[in-house]
Structure formats: C-alpha cells, structure tokens
Design a protein around this motif. Structure first.
Motif, PDB file in Angstrom:
ATOM      1  N   TYR A 110       0.817  -1.471  -0.035  1.00 48.90           N
ATOM      2  CA  TYR A 110       0.003  -0.098   0.148  1.00 48.90           C
ATOM      3  C   TYR A 110       0.983   1.230   0.009  1.00 48.90           C
ATOM      4  O   TYR A 110       2.065   1.315   0.592  1.00 48.90           O
ATOM      5  CB  TYR A 110      -0.903   0.055   1.477  1.00 48.90           C
ATOM      6  CG  TYR A 110      -1.766  -0.949   1.373  1.00 48.90           C
ATOM      7  CD1 TYR A 110      -2.292  -1.588   0.072  1.00 48.90           C
ATOM      8  CD2 TYR A 110      -2.690  -0.988   2.509  1.00 48.90           C
ATOM      9  CE1 TYR A 110      -3.610  -2.530   0.258  1.00 48.90           C
ATOM     10  CE2 TYR A 110      -3.967  -1.929   2.602  1.00 48.90           C
ATOM     11  CZ  TYR A 110      -4.298  -2.486   1.261  1.00 48.90           C
ATOM     12  OH  TYR A 110      -5.327  -3.415   1.557  1.00 48.90           O
ATOM     13  N   THR A 111       0.217   2.212  -0.521  1.00 45.59           N
ATOM     14  CA  THR A 111       0.951   3.659  -0.430  1.00 45.59           C
ATOM     15  C   THR A 111       0.599   4.168   0.847  1.00 45.59           C
ATOM     16  O   THR A 111      -0.094   3.703   1.679  1.00 45.59           O
ATOM     17  CB  THR A 111       0.507   4.576  -1.570  1.00 45.59           C
ATOM     18  OG1 THR A 111      -1.017   4.963  -1.131  1.00 45.59           O
ATOM     19  CG2 THR A 111       0.397   4.075  -3.029  1.00 45.59           C
ATOM     20  N   VAL A 112       1.261   5.188   1.124  1.00 43.54           N
ATOM     21  CA  VAL A 112       0.908   5.958   2.524  1.00 43.54           C
ATOM     22  C   VAL A 112      -0.273   6.280   2.686  1.00 43.54           C
ATOM     23  O   VAL A 112      -1.013   6.130   3.864  1.00 43.54           O
ATOM     24  CB  VAL A 112       2.223   7.195   2.783  1.00 43.54           C
ATOM     25  CG1 VAL A 112       1.727   7.826   3.901  1.00 43.54           C
ATOM     26  CG2 VAL A 112       3.543   6.649   2.846  1.00 43.54           C
ATOM     27  N   ASP A 113      -0.941   7.131   1.679  1.00 41.65           N
ATOM     28  CA  ASP A 113      -2.201   7.550   1.549  1.00 41.65           C
ATOM     29  C   ASP A 113      -3.316   6.351   1.923  1.00 41.65           C
ATOM     30  O   ASP A 113      -4.299   6.322   2.689  1.00 41.65           O
ATOM     31  CB  ASP A 113      -2.742   8.136   0.374  1.00 41.65           C
ATOM     32  CG  ASP A 113      -2.002   9.384   0.274  1.00 41.65           C
ATOM     33  OD1 ASP A 113      -1.637  10.025   1.235  1.00 41.65           O
ATOM     34  OD2 ASP A 113      -2.166   9.993  -0.829  1.00 41.65           O
ATOM     35  N   GLU A 114      -2.998   5.108   1.186  1.00 38.80           N
ATOM     36  CA  GLU A 114      -3.803   3.958   1.432  1.00 38.80           C
ATOM     37  C   GLU A 114      -3.906   3.252   2.897  1.00 38.80           C
ATOM     38  O   GLU A 114      -4.735   3.013   3.331  1.00 38.80           O
ATOM     39  CB  GLU A 114      -3.610   2.853   0.471  1.00 38.80           C
ATOM     40  CG  GLU A 114      -3.928   3.285  -1.163  1.00 38.80           C
ATOM     41  CD  GLU A 114      -3.074   2.464  -2.189  1.00 38.80           C
ATOM     42  OE1 GLU A 114      -3.698   2.424  -3.173  1.00 38.80           O
ATOM     43  OE2 GLU A 114      -2.092   1.829  -1.761  1.00 38.80           O
ATOM     44  N   LEU A 115      -2.490   3.330   3.342  1.00 36.78           N
ATOM     45  CA  LEU A 115      -2.347   2.843   4.879  1.00 36.78           C
ATOM     46  C   LEU A 115      -3.112   3.695   5.885  1.00 36.78           C
ATOM     47  O   LEU A 115      -3.525   3.468   6.830  1.00 36.78           O
ATOM     48  CB  LEU A 115      -0.961   2.579   5.002  1.00 36.78           C
ATOM     49  CG  LEU A 115      -0.287   1.527   4.315  1.00 36.78           C
ATOM     50  CD1 LEU A 115       1.309   1.565   4.709  1.00 36.78           C
ATOM     51  CD2 LEU A 115      -0.817   0.172   5.210  1.00 36.78           C
ATOM     52  N   ILE A 116      -2.792   5.122   5.427  1.00 34.68           N
ATOM     53  CA  ILE A 116      -3.481   6.008   6.456  1.00 34.68           C
ATOM     54  C   ILE A 116      -5.006   5.703   6.507  1.00 34.68           C
ATOM     55  O   ILE A 116      -5.636   5.976   7.592  1.00 34.68           O
ATOM     56  CB  ILE A 116      -3.204   7.473   6.009  1.00 34.68           C
ATOM     57  CG1 ILE A 116      -1.763   7.821   6.215  1.00 34.68           C
ATOM     58  CG2 ILE A 116      -4.135   8.839   6.705  1.00 34.68           C
ATOM     59  CD1 ILE A 116      -1.188   9.164   5.425  1.00 34.68           C
ATOM     60  N   HIS A 117      -5.761   5.772   5.256  1.00 33.20           N
ATOM     61  CA  HIS A 117      -7.123   5.474   5.174  1.00 33.20           C
ATOM     62  C   HIS A 117      -7.300   4.110   6.100  1.00 33.20           C
ATOM     63  O   HIS A 117      -8.385   4.119   6.658  1.00 33.20           O
ATOM     64  CB  HIS A 117      -7.342   5.037   3.713  1.00 33.20           C
ATOM     65  CG  HIS A 117      -8.696   4.536   3.595  1.00 33.20           C
ATOM     66  ND1 HIS A 117     -10.089   5.387   3.888  1.00 33.20           N
ATOM     67  CD2 HIS A 117      -9.215   3.516   3.258  1.00 33.20           C
ATOM     68  CE1 HIS A 117     -11.100   4.622   3.567  1.00 33.20           C
ATOM     69  NE2 HIS A 117     -10.637   3.425   3.166  1.00 33.20           N
ATOM     70  N   GLN A 118      -6.442   3.049   5.815  1.00 29.85           N
ATOM     71  CA  GLN A 118      -6.963   1.939   6.414  1.00 29.85           C
ATOM     72  C   GLN A 118      -6.350   2.143   8.196  1.00 29.85           C
ATOM     73  O   GLN A 118      -7.556   1.484   8.865  1.00 29.85           O
ATOM     74  CB  GLN A 118      -5.982   0.579   6.251  1.00 29.85           C
ATOM     75  CG  GLN A 118      -6.571  -0.522   6.491  1.00 29.85           C
ATOM     76  CD  GLN A 118      -6.108  -1.815   5.690  1.00 29.85           C
ATOM     77  OE1 GLN A 118      -5.450  -1.578   4.506  1.00 29.85           O
ATOM     78  NE2 GLN A 118      -6.215  -2.830   6.119  1.00 29.85           N
TER      79      GLN A 118
END
Length: 560
Positions: A110-118
């Motif tokens: 995952y990208t940073v943004d995707e991980l933040i969302h999760q």
C-alpha cells in the motif's frame, strides 16, 4: 424483508439452498476454536504433525508451541501497552486473530495514503510489519498518531525503537500471565469482531466507490469465520469425501497472502486448512520458481490458488521438470476458470481433484465449493452451495429467477459479515436483513452456481471467461480480459484487452482459428500493459467495460 417490493411475495420455489448445517456452531473466539476446541467435524491431528512449516527454513511449529507462542504474544501486548480484545492491530502478515485484538490485515505494498485510510478506518492501536516496509509504515503511523514503539517487527531482532514479535513472545512468556482470555457471553460471537477486512465492495448497482479498492472495511465477527470453516468441513468430510481428499496430515501451500483484501487466503488457506488437520507451508512472498520448488520440497498435497497462478501452471515450460503426481487437490478461487484451463490443469496434475470455489469478503468467505464426489468440477461451475447457504437470484424486473435463469446472486447463511464500517449507505445497499447482495450475475442449475458475465452476439450467448481462457493459452499472451461493446447489427461484440509479451505486440488470429464465428473478437483487440485487478486476482471488468463504452461513444461522435 425485501430487496424490491414484489420479491418476497413470490413462492419459495424461487429459493435455492445447500444442505442443512446440522452441527453445533460454538460460541467461541477464533483462537479458542482453532487451538483448543474439540468438534465433531474436526479430524484428529497427531501431536507431531505441525500446524505450520516455514518455507525457507523448514522450521516446524506444532500445536503446543503455537499455543505457547500465542499466549506469550497476547500477554506481552497486554503488559506492554495494555492492548486488549477491543483494540485493533494492523498487520501485514502474522497468524491473524490468534492473540486477542481484532485484526486489520493490510497489504505491505500500500501507499502511505492507502495505509492512512486503513489505519483511520480501523482505528488501529498498533502495527505489526516486516522491516522491509518500515519507511512507509512509519510515515503513515505518524500521520494518524500511532507511536513508533507500537510498530512491531515480524522479522529480525528488536532495535532501539521497534520491538520484534519474537522478543515480545519471549517477554510475555517470562512474565506472570496478565492477559486473561475471556469467555464470550451467550451469542456474543455473532457480534464480536475478529477481522476488519478491506474490500472493493460488491459490484452491484450501487454507485458506491466501485473503483476504490480500499473503500470498504468489512466487519467480520468470530462466528462468521467459525461457521464458514464448519460449512466447508461439512461439505467435504466423512461420507461426502469418498475420494479421501481431505485427510489429517496432508500438506497445504499457504501461498495466498493472509493480508490481502480478499478473504480467500485468510479463511480458506489458513483457518480451514488448520481445522482440517493440514500442515500449512507458509510462503512470505510468491515467486513462481520458488512456488514450484516448494511443492516438490514439501510434497504438497493441496493447492489453493487464483487464476494468475493457474495460467502460470498451465503455460510455463519449467512445469515439465516437475512431477506433481502427489498433488491430490487443487481449488481455484477469485475468478472463473475456462474449460481450456481445466484441461491443461488436468495434464499438469493428473491425480488431483480440480475445481473452483466462490465467495466474497462480505460473505466471509465461501458460498460454494467443488463437488467432493467428482474428480473434476463441472466446466464453468463455481461449485455447489455449501451447507447452511440459502440463495436467491434476483432478476432485473425485481422478480426471483427460477432454476437456469440469470440474475444477481443474493445469499444468506451463518457466515455473513455484519456491515461496512463507517459507511451506512453502502451497508444499506449490500447487507439487507441478514442477506448479502453480491452484485454478481449468476445462474443456479442442479444446485451448482455458474457465475456469468455473458454477452450476446446475434442472440448467441458468449462467455468472456471461455475466450479469456483460450487467449491465455496462446504463448504470446500474458493476461487478458474480454468485454462487450455495442454493435447495431449484432447487439454486442467481444472486445479483448490483451497483455502481450513485450516484443510481440501484434494482432493475433488465435481465436478465429479455433472458435465458431460468433465468438470471434469482432469488437477488436486492444493491447494494454496490464489488466486491472484487485489484489486477489479478480479482474475489475467494469473498468474495462466503461473504457470500451467510452471508446465506442467516441467513435460514434467522430462519425457524426
């Protein structure tokens, strides 16, 4: 209970059901069920038969050691950070759910943004991760306020900032037990969460972020996982397993990552395999040559795979150097297999039962599985309805389809997930009074489910999976997807999106050489760099359908 006003006024003959699930579903947590609970469907496992085998080293973990390590890790998390059953740990790979907190499996790519969302959606309190992915994880953790010392390393020793899982286990087992495993109140396993698994959502007519693969966090309680394990075990065990394909001491390859947003790897290849008495060979990262070597090295008997792996098994010359006569079971999930691929698989695995399964994260997981009385599944069929599953097929006019008629699959049973977290609108459109709208077009015939995404050419039905399977047998094709494009004369024509070997980008006549004329790719062939898929390998066909429609619309406008 209604999906549209007229539906449930129709006779119950419109209902399809698997056999009754006449077994007890215990009110336990997943770790209690997997590690400690006897059950009438659980085959006996000898003490020296390992639960896990580490692929790279051959190290084994038997029941006593898994139990000891689980308790140690749970105690360490309780002592060090007071993490409890109500907290959430985001993990890129660990044996999920076996140590207390709810688990949010995450993809390490995952990208940073995707991980933040999760992380935000899960409201995670800790992260368990491979050291390779630390830079991305640290940035995402900083953004959501998770301290560095709550980032736990799966591999390697502890350092000045991050503690390792191994050291936590040692620490937890060296201290008095602070973690108290709580027994659930009556019926609590139906609501107490075990997993938050991220899904792209069902693909029905919802308009709910279908292009966002990380949009929906599916809340899955302990009872759903336990139920699905028991449904699968009831489907193929004892008298329903005349070919003796499911036996304690068999060896399964855990090659499907347990972090993926699709639940197949998590429940089927991990929890169901352990319950069945298998040893699971855990592979941290897939490579095809390594995959073949592992099948040889550990005399793998059971393969749970997805279509991209099937294509590799059917096409690559290296297969000829291996004897797979010891493989006795192969199940493919996540997307349909064509008849052509069935034939090729049977040549590679001459002694294996070969078939398909079907399920969703929202149904946690399997809804159907291959007929255990047959060596090979019915061509085109995803499998039989599992015990305890009840299904309706909803036609476009709101009525329920009869046997052999096409419509959207709607299912219920003891394994259904609860809801999408923090998404009331998507929840209302997918989870309806205990039923799940799958968004998949199906036909049910003779208790077998056929997932269809058919197009019609001059009234003839054409299955995209058939053409895709045939295209994939061409030595120059590495991936493909077939979608319909409108045509004034024929109604629809098949258009193929094809990924070729880089040096071979040229039009091929492979389909017209082998198929009846109405199946030819008269809609054209477009060569692209990659087929859009979710992480489990399921083609995001709707994206290419939309692209094809836009192309057709642009062509019409240009002519005007």
């Amino acid at each position: 209970m209604s999906f549209s006003s007229p539906v449930y006024l129709l006779p119950r003959i419109m209902e399809f059901a698997g056999p009754a699930l006449n077994v007890d579903i215990p009110n336990l947590t997943v770790p209690q069920f997997i590690l400690d609970s006897p059950h009438e469907l659980r085959p006996p496992r000898k003490e020296d038969v390992p639960l896990f085998i580490e692929d790279g080293t051959g190290r084994t973990l038997c029941h006593a050691e898994v139990h000891h390590r689980t308790q140690g890790l749970a105690n360490a998390l309780s002592l060090r950070w007071s993490l409890s059953e109500d907290d959430v740990a985001l993990t890129t790979f660990i044996i999920p759910s076996l140590f207390g907190p709810s688990i949010g499996p995450a993809n390490p790519s995952y990208t940073v943004d995707e991980l933040i969302h999760q992380l935000q959606t899960a409201n995670a309190n800790a992260i368990i991760v491979y050291s390779t992915f630390l830079p991305t994880i640290i940035e995402a953790a900083r953004a959501v306020g998770i301290p560095k010392d709550r980032i736990i390393l799966i591999d390697g020793p502890s350092n000045s900032t991050h503690v390792s899982v191994e050291n936590l286990i040692e620490y937890g087992n060296s201290k008095p037990m602070n973690f108290i495993e709580r027994k659930l109140n009556p019926g609590e396993s139906k609501t107490k969460l075990a997993f938050l698994s991220f899904s792209s959502g069902t693909t029905g007519k919802k308009g709910q972020g279908d292009t966002d693969s990380f949009h929906h966090a599916v809340e899955i309680p302990h009872r759903s996982i336990i139920s699905n394990v028991l449904q699968s075990a009831a489907h193929i065990s004892g008298e329903r397993d005349p070919l003796k394909r499911m036996m304690p001491g068999d060896v399964s390859l855990g090659v499907l990552p347990f972090f993926r947003i699709d639940i197949y790897g998590l429940i089927v290849t991990l929890h169901y395999a352990l319950f069945s008495g298998f040893s699971v060979v855990v592979i941290p990262k897939f490579s095809f040559r390594g995959f073949l070597q592992s099948i040889d090295r550990y005399r793998i008997t059971h393969l749970f795979v997805v279509p991209p792996q099937v294509v590799l098994l059917c096409k690559y010359p290296a297969i000829r150097d291996h004897d797979f006569s010891h493989v006795k079971f192969l199940m493919c999930g996540a997307a349909p297999l064509s008849g052509d691929l069935y034939v090729q698989l049977a040549k590679v695995f001459p002694n294996a039962m070969i078939g398909q399964g079907y399920g969703l994260t929202e149904t946690a997981t399997s809804v159907v599985a291959m007929d255990p009385t047959k060596l090979h599944g019915t061509i085109g069929a995803a499998g039989q309805l599992l015990p305890g599953i009840v299904a309706h097929v909803l036609k476009e006019d709101g009525s329920l389809a009869r046997e052999g008629e096409q419509g959207e699959l709607i299912v219920t049973g003891p394994s259904m997930a609860l809801r999408y977290r923090n998404n009331e609108e998507a929840t209302k459109s997918t989870f309806v009074n205990g039923w799940v709208r799958t968004g998949d077009e199906v036909i049910i015939r003779n208790n077998e489910l056929f997932v269809v995404d058919r197009l019609k050419v001059r009234g003839f039905q054409v299955a995209p999976a058939e053409l895709e399977g045939h295209l994939l047998l061409h030595p120059s094709v590495t991936d493909c997807c077939v979608v319909p494009v409108p045509n004034d004369y024929s109604g629809e024509l098949p258009l193929a999106y094809v990924v070729l070997e880089p040096e071979l980008r040229k039009r091929i006549g492979h389909v017209s050489d082998s198929k009846v004329q109405y199946k030819w790719l008269a809609g054209g062939v477009e060569f692209i760099d990659a087929i859009p898929k979710n992480p489990s390998g399921k083609i995001l066909r709707r994206l290419l359908r939309e692209q094809a429609r836009k192309r057709k619309s642009a062509e019409v406008q240009a002519k005007l």
